[in-house]
Design a protein around this motif. Structure first.
Motif, short mmCIF file in Angstrom:
data_model
loop_
_atom_site.label_atom_id
_atom_site.label_comp_id
_atom_site.label_asym_id
_atom_site.label_seq_id
_atom_site.Cartn_x
_atom_site.Cartn_y
_atom_site.Cartn_z
N ALA A 72 0.82 -1.20 0.00
CA ALA A 72 0.00 0.00 0.00
C ALA A 72 0.86 1.26 0.00
N PHE B 213 -6.46 -5.75 -5.58
CA PHE B 213 -5.19 -5.06 -5.30
C PHE B 213 -4.37 -5.02 -6.59
N ARG C 46 -2.12 -10.15 -8.22
CA ARG C 46 -2.44 -8.78 -8.64
C ARG C 46 -3.69 -8.78 -9.50
N TYR D 25 -0.40 -6.16 2.55
CA TYR D 25 -1.55 -5.33 2.86
C TYR D 25 -2.22 -5.83 4.14
N THR E 17 -7.82 -0.64 3.26
CA THR E 17 -6.68 -1.47 2.84
C THR E 17 -5.36 -0.69 2.88
N ASP E 18 -5.39 0.52 3.45
CA ASP E 18 -4.16 1.31 3.53
C ASP E 18 -3.90 1.75 4.97
#
Length: 453
Positions: free
Chosen positions: A57, A408, A354, A414, A378-379
């Motif tokens: 992230a 993602f 990914r 993450y 997610t960050d």
């Protein structure tokens, strides 16, 4: 990965942390986490991704969202310890539990369910946590209900005693009700208080069949002087101490969802869960839902049985600093649960590709209040997206189900965070407030995942 490579990685990451402006306290947290080998000892998929890719992230997000708040990655958190001896395995077998659960104690039996096994909307008995303060009665293990009765006495107009057939002849309800140990989440306190290191899984949401306690108490006639209940069962007591006995305010006892239950998920209640009859007091600390129930006394004062005084199931009357132990007179009996959520999928340390779409699933509940929203990050909590709530709960005190599809686009490490909000605007904290016994743990749930190239 070689030992040298591991050391080089942590040295580089510490340098990035320091260059990002971390203060001395943050660096101390970092050093403590690494020195305790919280993560390096079980590198696995998550560790490999950290080593190869860094924080997916973005390093800046990790520094501000984690270390900048005095936090550490979820992947570094200590695992809950489970017992593996033969006695614990036998206790698991007797209680009908499936593999994969964590046994914290076998005498008394205390069993936790990992979050990914809580995926069911209605929790099966095989996946429902167990929290016992004393031993399971042999009569319950033998499934022998003969001689059982429930006595109602104290501040009533007429003492009452009813047998199992009498209880089953009364008007009953089928209710899906969540029960949660008061210490659920204790493993996430810092410093960690004494007691079983429950992480997230001392909670269940089963269907209970029983008679509203209100209907039984009204048969005996509740005096105006009654302000509190006192509950007892027939479980064998461990050690030289009195019987475990909690209670609730009379208004909660008379609430229509507080029931005297004789079935769990349409079958006789399993031995470990209170056969033949137990109380279910939803939304409040699980110890109020007494198992192997035989007696309810109405009192003209707050109950003072074992489990009601000192620091037992009691909370400070004011916020306290981590590690602080207020005097007993500054403690009060705990009440309803706070807003809370649990992520049931994906499983922690899941490896993704990914661009792959993953569905985040979970449940949320709010004690006496209602779940209004669930948000996903997610960050590391810098930005949040609203999850979808899957309809209304089947009844009050059943948990609410949520979903959110994510993908993602960059490789790396993450964390998926879930944060619920109730109808009064209360939300889950990012840093867990502290109390001496580790009750009411409701910190944001965090699931570490890794994304490969």
């Amino acid at each position: 990965m070689t030992k040298k490579q591991e050391n080089q990685f942590w040295d580089r990451l510490r340098g990035v942390t320091e260059d990002a402006g971390a203060d001395p306290q943050t660096l101390e947290i970092f050093d403590e986490a690494v020195s305790r080998r919280r993560f390096m000892g079980r590198m696995g998929v998550g560790g490999a991704a950290l080593t190869l890719f860094g924080f997916g992230a973005g390093t800046d997000a990790a520094m501000r969202g984690l270390f900048g708040r005095g936090l550490i990655p979820a992947a570094w958190a200590d695992e809950a310890n489970g017992l593996e001896d033969e006695q614990a395995k036998a206790a698991m077998s007797d209680s009908g539990k499936e593999d994969g659960l964590i046994v914290h104690n076998d005498r008394p039996l205390n069993v936790e369910t990992p979050p990914h096994l809580l995926v069911d909307e209605v929790t099966p008995a095989s996946r429902h946590f167990v929290r016992n303060n004393d031993l399971i009665p042999q009569q319950a293990l033998d499934r022998d209900p003969n001689g059982w009765s429930l006595k109602i006495d104290g501040e009533v107009h007429e003492e009452l005693e009813i047998g199992l057939d009498d209880l089953k002849s009364m008007d009953s309800k089928d209710l899906v009700l969540h029960i949660e140990c008061g210490g659920n989440g204790r493993a996430n306190f810092d410093p960690q208080p004494r007691g079983n290191p429950w992480d997230r899984g001392a909670v269940g949401n089963a269907k209970w069949t029983g008679v509203p306690l209100k209907d039984i108490l009204e048969r005996a006639g509740v005096k105006d002087s009654a302000v509190y209940t006192a509950h007892e069962g027939y479980e064998p007591i461990l050690g030289d101490r009195g019987p475990f006995s909690r209670g609730v305010p009379i208004d909660k006892a008379m609430e229509e969802h507080t029931i005297v239950a004789y079935q769990m998920n349409g079958e006789d209640i399993p031995a470990a869960h209170g056969f033949p009859v137990r109380l279910v007091v939803p939304g409040w600390c699980g110890s109020c839902s007494h198992k192997w129930l035989t007696n309810i006394t109405l009192r003209d004062q707050e109950h003072d049985g074992r489990g009601m005084t000192g620091y037992s199931y009691r909370m400070p009357k004011y916020p306290v600093a981590p590690g602080e132990r207020p005097p007993e007179e500054d403690m009060k009996v705990g009440g309803p649960w706070l807003i809370k959520s649990v992520i049931t999928g994906p499983k922690k340390d899941t490896g993704l590709e990914r661009g792959e779409t993953v569905k985040v699933t979970g449940h949320a509940w709010a004690g006496e209040d209602e779940v209004a929203e669930v948000w996903i990050s997610t960050d590391f909590g810098l930005n949040w997206e609203k999850a979808d709530l899957k309809g209304d709960p089947v009844n009050k005190y059943a948990w609410v189900h949520f979903e959110k599809e994510l993908s993602f686009e960059n490789r790396g490490y993450y964390e998926i965070w879930a944060r619920a909000v109730d109808d009064k605007g209360n939300t889950q904290p990012i840093v867990q407030p502290w109390n001496p016994r580790g009750y009411d743990g409701n910190i944001v749930h965090k699931i570490p995942v890794t994304v490969a190239a």
